[in-house]
Write an enzyme that holds these catalytic residues in place. Sequence first.
Site, PDB file in Angstrom:
ATOM      1  N   THR A 117      -4.796   6.757  -2.994  1.00 14.43           N
ATOM      2  CA  THR A 117      -5.878   6.480  -3.920  1.00 14.43           C
ATOM      3  C   THR A 117      -5.895   7.868  -4.917  1.00 14.43           C
ATOM      4  O   THR A 117      -6.035   7.446  -6.243  1.00 14.43           O
ATOM      5  CB  THR A 117      -7.134   6.194  -3.497  1.00 14.43           C
ATOM      6  OG1 THR A 117      -7.226   5.155  -2.377  1.00 14.43           O
ATOM      7  CG2 THR A 117      -8.318   5.947  -4.565  1.00 14.43           C
TER       8      THR A 117
ATOM      9  N   HIS B 111      -4.241  -1.834  -7.441  1.00 16.16           N
ATOM     10  CA  HIS B 111      -5.128  -1.985  -6.119  1.00 16.16           C
ATOM     11  C   HIS B 111      -4.314  -2.761  -5.461  1.00 16.16           C
ATOM     12  O   HIS B 111      -3.190  -3.587  -5.601  1.00 16.16           O
ATOM     13  CB  HIS B 111      -6.428  -2.815  -6.773  1.00 16.16           C
ATOM     14  CG  HIS B 111      -7.058  -3.438  -5.638  1.00 16.16           C
ATOM     15  ND1 HIS B 111      -7.957  -2.712  -4.644  1.00 16.16           N
ATOM     16  CD2 HIS B 111      -6.900  -4.573  -5.042  1.00 16.16           C
ATOM     17  CE1 HIS B 111      -8.334  -3.551  -3.884  1.00 16.16           C
ATOM     18  NE2 HIS B 111      -7.687  -4.700  -3.913  1.00 16.16           N
TER      19      HIS B 111
ATOM     20  N   ARG C  71       0.841  -1.149   0.109  1.00 18.40           N
ATOM     21  CA  ARG C  71      -0.069  -0.091  -0.056  1.00 18.40           C
ATOM     22  C   ARG C  71       0.817   1.275   0.163  1.00 18.40           C
ATOM     23  O   ARG C  71       0.704   2.304  -0.595  1.00 18.40           O
ATOM     24  CB  ARG C  71      -0.868   0.025   1.291  1.00 18.40           C
ATOM     25  CG  ARG C  71      -2.133  -0.985   0.939  1.00 18.40           C
ATOM     26  CD  ARG C  71      -3.379  -1.110   1.962  1.00 18.40           C
ATOM     27  NE  ARG C  71      -3.994   0.081   1.835  1.00 18.40           N
ATOM     28  CZ  ARG C  71      -5.029   0.390   1.019  1.00 18.40           C
ATOM     29  NH1 ARG C  71      -5.080  -0.529  -0.047  1.00 18.40           N
ATOM     30  NH2 ARG C  71      -5.482   1.337   0.814  1.00 18.40           N
TER      31      ARG C  71
END
Length: 138
Positions: free
Chosen positions: A91, A115, A85
Site C-alpha cells: 500500500t 486497489h 495483490r
Amino acid sequence: MERTFAMIKPDGVRRGLTPEILARIARKGYRVVGLKQMVIARETAENHYGEHRERPFFGELVDFITGGPVVAIALEGENAIAGWRAMMGATNPANAAPGTIRADFATTTGENVTHGSDSAESAQRELALFFQEGELLA
C-alpha cells in the site's frame, strides 16, 4: 479459476496509466472478464470502504475515490487474488517491491494507483458492488 476485483484509481486514470496496467495484467496471463470506466457514486464508495468508516481518513478516502473516473476490472486466473495483490505491491509505495505497480507509479499511500480485493469474500462483495449481473463474461 479464481476471480478478483481490481481498480485503477483516479490518480492512475488521470496520469494515463490504464494502458500500461492493462498490459501488465495481460502479460501475467490474467483474463479480463469485466472492465468499465466510471465515476463512483459516493454511496458506492462508502460501501466499498465500509471497513474504514470509523477511521480518521475515511472522508478523505471517499473524496479521493469519487473525485474522478476509475477503471473497474474483473480479473480471472489462477490465484488471481494473491497474484494481483503481488502485482500491485505494498500500500505504501516506499515499501513496495521494485517492479510492482505501486513502486513504479504511486506517489503516496493515499494516491497509490490501484486497489485489489484482499480475500475471496472481499472479491465477491466488490465484484457485485461494481458489476451488475450480465456484465461479466462467463
